[in-house]
Design a protein around this motif. Structure first.
Motif, PDB file in Angstrom:
ATOM      1  N   THR A  24       0.848  -1.190   0.000  1.00  0.00           N
ATOM      2  CA  THR A  24       0.000   0.000   0.000  1.00  0.00           C
ATOM      3  C   THR A  24       0.881   1.235   0.000  1.00  0.00           C
ATOM      4  O   THR A  24       2.052   1.174   0.364  1.00  0.00           O
ATOM      5  CB  THR A  24      -0.912   0.032   1.241  1.00  0.00           C
ATOM      6  OG1 THR A  24      -0.089   0.031   2.400  1.00  0.00           O
ATOM      7  CG2 THR A  24      -1.836  -1.161   1.275  1.00  0.00           C
ATOM      8  N   LYS A  25       0.309   2.344  -0.392  1.00  0.00           N
ATOM      9  CA  LYS A  25       1.027   3.611  -0.320  1.00  0.00           C
ATOM     10  C   LYS A  25       0.930   4.127   1.108  1.00  0.00           C
ATOM     11  O   LYS A  25      -0.115   4.031   1.737  1.00  0.00           O
ATOM     12  CB  LYS A  25       0.420   4.630  -1.282  1.00  0.00           C
ATOM     13  CG  LYS A  25       0.595   4.247  -2.733  1.00  0.00           C
ATOM     14  CD  LYS A  25      -0.020   5.290  -3.647  1.00  0.00           C
ATOM     15  CE  LYS A  25       0.147   4.872  -5.087  1.00  0.00           C
ATOM     16  NZ  LYS A  25      -0.495   5.792  -6.004  1.00  0.00           N
ATOM     17  N   GLU A  71      -6.247  12.329   9.275  1.00  0.00           N
ATOM     18  CA  GLU A  71      -5.011  13.046   8.933  1.00  0.00           C
ATOM     19  C   GLU A  71      -4.354  12.476   7.684  1.00  0.00           C
ATOM     20  O   GLU A  71      -3.712  13.204   6.928  1.00  0.00           O
ATOM     21  CB  GLU A  71      -4.030  12.985  10.104  1.00  0.00           C
ATOM     22  CG  GLU A  71      -4.439  13.826  11.293  1.00  0.00           C
ATOM     23  CD  GLU A  71      -3.541  13.604  12.501  1.00  0.00           C
ATOM     24  OE1 GLU A  71      -2.507  12.908  12.383  1.00  0.00           O
ATOM     25  OE2 GLU A  71      -3.878  14.128  13.575  1.00  0.00           O
ATOM     26  N   ARG A  72      -4.518  11.184   7.474  1.00  0.00           N
ATOM     27  CA  ARG A  72      -3.922  10.522   6.304  1.00  0.00           C
ATOM     28  C   ARG A  72      -4.809  10.602   5.065  1.00  0.00           C
ATOM     29  O   ARG A  72      -4.456  10.108   4.001  1.00  0.00           O
ATOM     30  CB  ARG A  72      -3.637   9.062   6.631  1.00  0.00           C
ATOM     31  CG  ARG A  72      -2.512   8.928   7.648  1.00  0.00           C
ATOM     32  CD  ARG A  72      -2.257   7.515   8.068  1.00  0.00           C
ATOM     33  NE  ARG A  72      -1.982   6.639   6.945  1.00  0.00           N
ATOM     34  CZ  ARG A  72      -1.956   5.327   7.045  1.00  0.00           C
ATOM     35  NH1 ARG A  72      -2.204   4.729   8.192  1.00  0.00           N
ATOM     36  NH2 ARG A  72      -1.693   4.585   5.987  1.00  0.00           N
ATOM     37  N   GLY A  73      -5.991  11.196   5.188  1.00  0.00           N
ATOM     38  CA  GLY A  73      -6.888  11.359   4.048  1.00  0.00           C
ATOM     39  C   GLY A  73      -7.726  10.137   3.735  1.00  0.00           C
ATOM     40  O   GLY A  73      -8.315  10.056   2.653  1.00  0.00           O
ATOM     41  N   LEU A  74      -7.816   9.200   4.682  1.00  0.00           N
ATOM     42  CA  LEU A  74      -8.606   7.992   4.452  1.00  0.00           C
ATOM     43  C   LEU A  74     -10.053   8.155   4.894  1.00  0.00           C
ATOM     44  O   LEU A  74     -10.957   7.576   4.297  1.00  0.00           O
ATOM     45  CB  LEU A  74      -7.980   6.804   5.198  1.00  0.00           C
ATOM     46  CG  LEU A  74      -6.548   6.454   4.800  1.00  0.00           C
ATOM     47  CD1 LEU A  74      -5.986   5.388   5.725  1.00  0.00           C
ATOM     48  CD2 LEU A  74      -6.503   6.013   3.343  1.00  0.00           C
ATOM     49  N   VAL A  94     -11.315   9.189  -2.393  1.00  0.00           N
ATOM     50  CA  VAL A  94     -10.002   8.699  -2.834  1.00  0.00           C
ATOM     51  C   VAL A  94      -9.734   7.322  -2.243  1.00  0.00           C
ATOM     52  O   VAL A  94      -9.273   6.406  -2.939  1.00  0.00           O
ATOM     53  CB  VAL A  94      -8.888   9.696  -2.449  1.00  0.00           C
ATOM     54  CG1 VAL A  94      -7.507   9.119  -2.683  1.00  0.00           C
ATOM     55  CG2 VAL A  94      -9.060  11.002  -3.213  1.00  0.00           C
ATOM     56  N   ALA A  95     -10.039   7.142  -0.965  1.00  0.00           N
ATOM     57  CA  ALA A  95      -9.816   5.848  -0.311  1.00  0.00           C
ATOM     58  C   ALA A  95     -10.746   4.781  -0.878  1.00  0.00           C
ATOM     59  O   ALA A  95     -10.335   3.632  -1.065  1.00  0.00           O
ATOM     60  CB  ALA A  95      -9.987   5.981   1.195  1.00  0.00           C
ATOM     61  N   VAL A  96     -11.993   5.136  -1.162  1.00  0.00           N
ATOM     62  CA  VAL A  96     -12.936   4.170  -1.749  1.00  0.00           C
ATOM     63  C   VAL A  96     -12.409   3.694  -3.100  1.00  0.00           C
ATOM     64  O   VAL A  96     -12.428   2.491  -3.401  1.00  0.00           O
ATOM     65  CB  VAL A  96     -14.355   4.774  -1.893  1.00  0.00           C
ATOM     66  CG1 VAL A  96     -15.242   3.894  -2.765  1.00  0.00           C
ATOM     67  CG2 VAL A  96     -14.986   4.984  -0.533  1.00  0.00           C
ATOM     68  N   GLN A  97     -11.917   4.616  -3.917  1.00  0.00           N
ATOM     69  CA  GLN A  97     -11.372   4.239  -5.230  1.00  0.00           C
ATOM     70  C   GLN A  97     -10.164   3.314  -5.083  1.00  0.00           C
ATOM     71  O   GLN A  97     -10.019   2.348  -5.840  1.00  0.00           O
ATOM     72  CB  GLN A  97     -11.017   5.489  -6.050  1.00  0.00           C
ATOM     73  CG  GLN A  97     -12.218   6.311  -6.455  1.00  0.00           C
ATOM     74  CD  GLN A  97     -13.253   5.491  -7.206  1.00  0.00           C
ATOM     75  OE1 GLN A  97     -12.939   4.730  -8.115  1.00  0.00           O
ATOM     76  NE2 GLN A  97     -14.505   5.623  -6.820  1.00  0.00           N
TER      77      GLN A  97
END
Length: 141
Positions: A24-25, A71-74, A94-97
């Motif tokens: 994962t990134k 904070e991580r954008g998830l 973004v996380a769903v994609q």
């Protein structure tokens, strides 16, 4: 088969899925964060208390996990329009994609690497397909 063997097999299947999905990134989620993330993915718009009730984690753990993943954008949070005292949590687009991209990756290569015998790998893949059908589809009879 007993509970211990079933759990061991489940962990092995999770490791296979992680191997198939690749790295994962960014930093990996802790097991607790992963459980919170999966709960929010299944129940978008939940309040922290609802996530806590479903996961069994203490509320402070859920709140801290949500904050780190935000904070991580998830994850993202917003006030509940019906009750301004509640905060709703949902997975970011973004996380769903990213989840959808990883979910659709094939597993054959990871299974072949784990089994290392083509005939056995094909049998394992067939059994996994059958097991999925038996466990996830309702009987139509």
């Amino acid at each position: 088969m007993n509970v211990a063997r079933l759990r061991r097999m489940g962990r092995h299947l999770i490791e296979l899925s992680k191997s198939a999905a690749g790295p994962t990134k960014g930093p990996a989620l802790t097991p607790g964060e992963e459980a919170v993330f999966e709960d929010v993915l299944r129940h978008p718009g939940s309040a922290v208390g609802e996530i806590q009730a479903r996961t069994g984690f203490v509320q402070s753990h859920v709140s801290a996990s949500v904050a780190r993943m935000r904070e991580r954008g998830l994850l993202e949070t917003a006030q509940d329009p019906a009750d301004g005292r509640r905060t709703q949590v949902r997975v970011t687009d973004v996380a769903v994609q990213a989840v959808l991209r990883r979910a659709n990756l094939p597993v054959e290569e990871a299974v072949r690497a784990a089994v290392r015998d083509d005939a056995r790998a094909e049998r394992v893949l067939g059994l996994l397909t059958e097991l999925e059908t038996l466990l996830t589809h309702e009987d139509t009879d």
